[in-house]
Design an enzyme around this catalytic site. Structure first.
Site, PDB file in Angstrom:
ATOM      1  N   PRO A   2       0.846  -1.206   0.000  1.00  0.00           N
ATOM      2  CA  PRO A   2       0.000   0.000   0.000  1.00  0.00           C
ATOM      3  C   PRO A   2       0.875   1.247   0.000  1.00  0.00           C
ATOM      4  O   PRO A   2       1.759   1.389   0.827  1.00  0.00           O
ATOM      5  CB  PRO A   2      -0.792  -0.110   1.309  1.00  0.00           C
ATOM      6  CG  PRO A   2      -0.619  -1.517   1.765  1.00  0.00           C
ATOM      7  CD  PRO A   2       0.683  -1.996   1.213  1.00  0.00           C
ATOM      8  N   GLU A   3       0.643   2.126  -0.976  1.00  0.00           N
ATOM      9  CA  GLU A   3       1.402   3.375  -1.044  1.00  0.00           C
ATOM     10  C   GLU A   3       0.523   4.505  -0.514  1.00  0.00           C
ATOM     11  O   GLU A   3      -0.614   4.292  -0.116  1.00  0.00           O
ATOM     12  CB  GLU A   3       1.863   3.616  -2.475  1.00  0.00           C
ATOM     13  CG  GLU A   3       2.750   2.468  -2.958  1.00  0.00           C
ATOM     14  CD  GLU A   3       3.915   2.913  -3.797  1.00  0.00           C
ATOM     15  OE1 GLU A   3       4.482   3.982  -3.517  1.00  0.00           O
ATOM     16  OE2 GLU A   3       4.259   2.190  -4.732  1.00  0.00           O
ATOM     17  N   HIS A  91      -5.452 -14.370   8.739  1.00  0.00           N
ATOM     18  CA  HIS A  91      -4.671 -13.130   8.818  1.00  0.00           C
ATOM     19  C   HIS A  91      -5.476 -11.923   9.300  1.00  0.00           C
ATOM     20  O   HIS A  91      -5.007 -10.803   9.218  1.00  0.00           O
ATOM     21  CB  HIS A  91      -3.992 -12.793   7.479  1.00  0.00           C
ATOM     22  CG  HIS A  91      -3.379 -13.974   6.807  1.00  0.00           C
ATOM     23  ND1 HIS A  91      -2.342 -14.668   7.373  1.00  0.00           N
ATOM     24  CD2 HIS A  91      -3.671 -14.604   5.643  1.00  0.00           C
ATOM     25  CE1 HIS A  91      -2.019 -15.684   6.567  1.00  0.00           C
ATOM     26  NE2 HIS A  91      -2.814 -15.663   5.524  1.00  0.00           N
ATOM     27  N   ARG A 110       1.374 -10.839   5.549  1.00  0.00           N
ATOM     28  CA  ARG A 110       2.841 -10.913   5.700  1.00  0.00           C
ATOM     29  C   ARG A 110       3.319 -10.358   7.036  1.00  0.00           C
ATOM     30  O   ARG A 110       4.487 -10.498   7.381  1.00  0.00           O
ATOM     31  CB  ARG A 110       3.506 -10.195   4.527  1.00  0.00           C
ATOM     32  CG  ARG A 110       3.184 -10.923   3.222  1.00  0.00           C
ATOM     33  CD  ARG A 110       3.829 -10.278   2.032  1.00  0.00           C
ATOM     34  NE  ARG A 110       5.284 -10.380   2.091  1.00  0.00           N
ATOM     35  CZ  ARG A 110       6.097  -9.866   1.175  1.00  0.00           C
ATOM     36  NH1 ARG A 110       5.600  -9.202   0.149  1.00  0.00           N
ATOM     37  NH2 ARG A 110       7.393  -9.989   1.298  1.00  0.00           N
ATOM     38  N   ARG A 152      24.039  17.113  -4.371  1.00  0.00           N
ATOM     39  CA  ARG A 152      23.697  15.716  -4.100  1.00  0.00           C
ATOM     40  C   ARG A 152      23.936  14.902  -5.361  1.00  0.00           C
ATOM     41  O   ARG A 152      23.406  15.214  -6.417  1.00  0.00           O
ATOM     42  CB  ARG A 152      22.215  15.597  -3.673  1.00  0.00           C
ATOM     43  CG  ARG A 152      21.873  16.341  -2.373  1.00  0.00           C
ATOM     44  CD  ARG A 152      22.384  15.623  -1.142  1.00  0.00           C
ATOM     45  NE  ARG A 152      21.752  14.340  -0.910  1.00  0.00           N
ATOM     46  CZ  ARG A 152      20.638  14.190  -0.195  1.00  0.00           C
ATOM     47  NH1 ARG A 152      20.035  15.229   0.335  1.00  0.00           N
ATOM     48  NH2 ARG A 152      20.127  12.994  -0.026  1.00  0.00           N
TER      49      ARG A 152
END
Ligand SMILES: [Zn+2]
Length: 271
Positions: A2-3, A91, A110, A152
């Site tokens: 999930p983002e 789960h 997971r 950078r």
């Protein structure tokens, strides 16, 4: 995984279900998540009334009248709204039973997800306090990105995916935003012009904003608060499209592993 858009979609789905309700009972079926759930979690939450459901990066902050529950969905976590009498599926690790007669159920095959209860300011929690700005906030603008990238050498895509620079820009969204900004993912951050930084910021905001509007990307492990997948995947320009023609110029999309993650770009549209 999930983002940010999926987490924001989950927040929007859960807020009306949780806000103003009292958590009457907490059922824990599995304590061994990414971090072991503390023994006092149930007693800390039971009897608490939910004031608001907020988000910081990919953390959901369920604020009660005394303390905040911080939830991270990890790699495969989801929260569903169910009838508390519905038998748990495999789960289904934690239930928050509400005074409304509904139940918010945390599922995570997971078990990389986590739940933390904090009595004080949740933003001072060690997981949250060092995070960079929210990508959709005023703090993430062209001037900020230009300043941050000076001297950078790191590739711009890796910098965008670093939560200390900006939070919630995962692999899919970094790839898609850099395509829209016409910047190659492997470019050294310090070599970007001000105009390129401005295009990247605009693209990140547009890509994440669009994904939130359609309810997040369709991902194998993810369902939103209503149990429905999102519809963003059809709109991807480069992500997981190696060898397929660019939707703008027909050049085949290239793929390379960069910092252990697959990166996709159009060699013609991106410079
Ligand atoms: Zn192209």
């Amino acid at each position: 995984m999930p983002e940010l858009p999926e987490v924001e979609t989950t927040r929007r789905g859960l807020a009306p279900v949780l806000r103003g309700r009292t958590i009457t009972r907490v059922v824990v079926r599995e304590r061994r998540l990414r971090w072991r759930l503390p023994a006092g979690l149930e007693s800390a939450l039971e009897g608490r009334r939910v004031r608001a459901v907020a988000r910081r990066a990919k953390y959901l902050l369920i604020a009660t009248d005394r303390g905040t529950l911080i939830v991270h969905l990890g790699m495969s976590g989801s929260l569903r709204v169910v009838d508390p009498a519905e038998p748990p599926r495999p789960h289904d690790h934690v239930d928050l039973v509400l005074s409304s007669g509904r139940c918010v159920r945390f599922n995570d095959p997971r078990r990389f997800g986590s739940l933390h209860f904090v009595a004080g300011d949740p933003l001072a929690h060690p997981l949250l306090r060092a995070l960079g700005p929210e990508p959709l906030s005023a703090g993430f603008d062209a001037a900020y990105l230009y300043r941050l990238t000076r001297r950078r050498r790191v590739a711009i895509k890796q910098l965008l995916m670093n939560a200390a620079a900006v939070v919630g820009v995962g692999n899919i969204y970094a790839s898609e935003a850099l395509f829209r900004a016409r910047v190659r993912p492997q470019r050294a951050a310090g070599r970007l012009s001000q105009a390129e930084c401005a295009r990247i910021v605009t693209a990140v905001r547009r890509v994440l904003g669009a994904a939130i509007r359609v309810g997040g990307t369709t991902l194998r492990d993810y369902v939103n608060a209503d149990g429905l997948p999102g519809y963003f995947r059809q709109k991807l320009y480069v992500y997981e499209r190696a060898g397929e023609p660019c939707r703008v110029c027909r050049t085949p999309i290239r793929r390379r592993v960069q910092g252990q993650r697959a990166t996709y770009w159009c060699p013609s549209c991106q410079r």
